[in-house]
Design a protein around this motif. Structure first.
Motif, PDB file in Angstrom:
ATOM      1  N   ILE A  40      -6.122  -1.498   2.144  1.00 58.08           N
ATOM      2  CA  ILE A  40      -5.086  -2.191   1.385  1.00 58.08           C
ATOM      3  C   ILE A  40      -3.697  -1.790   1.862  1.00 58.08           C
ATOM      4  CG2 ILE A  40      -4.067  -2.503  -0.914  1.00 58.08           C
ATOM      5  CD1 ILE A  40      -6.894  -1.977  -2.054  1.00 58.08           C
ATOM      6  N   LEU A  41      -3.477  -0.496   2.015  1.00 59.64           N
ATOM      7  CA  LEU A  41      -2.130   0.024   2.253  1.00 59.64           C
ATOM      8  C   LEU A  41      -1.775   0.221   3.728  1.00 59.64           C
ATOM      9  CD1 LEU A  41      -2.142   2.683  -0.589  1.00 59.64           C
ATOM     10  CD2 LEU A  41      -0.934   0.495  -0.593  1.00 59.64           C
ATOM     11  N   LYS A  42      -2.754   0.485   4.557  1.00 60.41           N
ATOM     12  CA  LYS A  42      -2.596   0.696   6.002  1.00 60.41           C
ATOM     13  C   LYS A  42      -2.023   2.061   6.399  1.00 60.41           C
ATOM     14  CE  LYS A  42      -3.665  -3.623   7.036  1.00 60.41           C
ATOM     15  NZ  LYS A  42      -4.893  -3.891   6.338  1.00 60.41           N
ATOM     16  N   ARG A  43      -1.111   2.625   5.630  1.00 58.65           N
ATOM     17  CA  ARG A  43      -0.450   3.877   6.021  1.00 58.65           C
ATOM     18  C   ARG A  43      -1.083   5.075   5.314  1.00 58.65           C
ATOM     19  NH1 ARG A  43       5.757   1.958   5.446  1.00 58.65           N
ATOM     20  NH2 ARG A  43       5.252   2.481   3.300  1.00 58.65           N
ATOM     21  N   ASP A  44      -1.340   6.119   6.101  1.00 55.75           N
ATOM     22  CA  ASP A  44      -2.002   7.312   5.573  1.00 55.75           C
ATOM     23  C   ASP A  44      -1.231   7.955   4.427  1.00 55.75           C
ATOM     24  OD1 ASP A  44      -4.270   7.268   7.207  1.00 55.75           O
ATOM     25  OD2 ASP A  44      -3.202   8.246   8.838  1.00 55.75           O
ATOM     26  N   GLU A  45       0.092   8.022   4.547  1.00 53.86           N
ATOM     27  CA  GLU A  45       0.873   8.669   3.497  1.00 53.86           C
ATOM     28  C   GLU A  45       0.785   7.892   2.180  1.00 53.86           C
ATOM     29  OE1 GLU A  45       3.724   6.304   6.117  1.00 53.86           O
ATOM     30  OE2 GLU A  45       2.132   7.735   6.451  1.00 53.86           O
ATOM     31  N   ASP A  46       0.733   6.567   2.261  1.00 53.58           N
ATOM     32  CA  ASP A  46       0.567   5.758   1.056  1.00 53.58           C
ATOM     33  C   ASP A  46      -0.838   5.935   0.481  1.00 53.58           C
ATOM     34  OD1 ASP A  46       3.150   4.807   1.188  1.00 53.58           O
ATOM     35  OD2 ASP A  46       2.603   2.911   2.150  1.00 53.58           O
TER      36      ASP A  46
END
Length: 184
Positions: A40-46
């Protein structure tokens, strides 16, 4: 003891205040939940933020869960809501450090032959991607997916059918590209 009963037993222990049981539950679900958040978010930090918020909310409201056998579905719903909240807040935020260095000029259909299946799934529209992820990667039945997403069973089946068709076309296109390439 089968896995479902074991999970249900752990949930009941966690509801009675056993922190270790709660930690075991989340460690067991972490790879699946992280994979869903990533889709859903693609970014690890998110993903880390969404997972952390989901864990906190689940821990605080665990006593409100009436049917322990639906723990996984319940947590997935919390996670999806957290991911959607992060996406909404991301839309309101413009981060200058994320301006792309170069503009991609290649066409979507030109790139399909380079995709593997997971990449193809990631390219699906979010509503299709989530259904595929929940059905194939989380092994949730259609009825539970419908409950998590608050849609009908028929809508889940329709999205699965549409997503499978798109993925089939991408794989077929990929194979044609490889055959054409290999013949040279």
């Amino acid at each position: 003891m089968n896995i479902v009963r074991e999970l249900e037993h752990e949930v009941k222990r966690a509801q009675r205040g056993d922190r270790e049981a709660f930690i075991r539950l989340f460690r067991r679900l972490e790879p699946e939940l992280y994979g869903l958040a990533k889709s859903i978010l693609k970014r690890d930090e998110d993903c880390a933020d969404a997972f952390q918020e989901t864990t906190l909310k689940a821990y605080k409201s665990l006593s409100t869960l009436q049917k322990p056998k639906y723990f996984k579905t319940w947590v997935i719903r919390i996670l999806i809501n957290e991911c959607n909240q992060l996406l909404r807040s991301r839309e309101r935020t413009v981060v200058m450090a994320e301006v792309p260095e170069r503009i991609r000029t290649s066409n979507y259909y030109e790139d399909i032959h380079k995709l593997d299946l997971r990449e193809a799934v990631e390219r699906l529209d979010e509503s299709l991607r989530i259904v595929i992820h929940l059905f194939y990667f989380q092994d949730l039945p259609i009825k539970e997916i419908a409950s998590v997403l608050d849609i009908t069973d028929g809508a889940v089946r329709a999205r699965l059918h549409r997503a499978r068709g798109i993925l089939f076309d991408q794989i077929k296109q990929n194979r044609k590209g490889k055959l054409a390439y290999e013949s040279f």
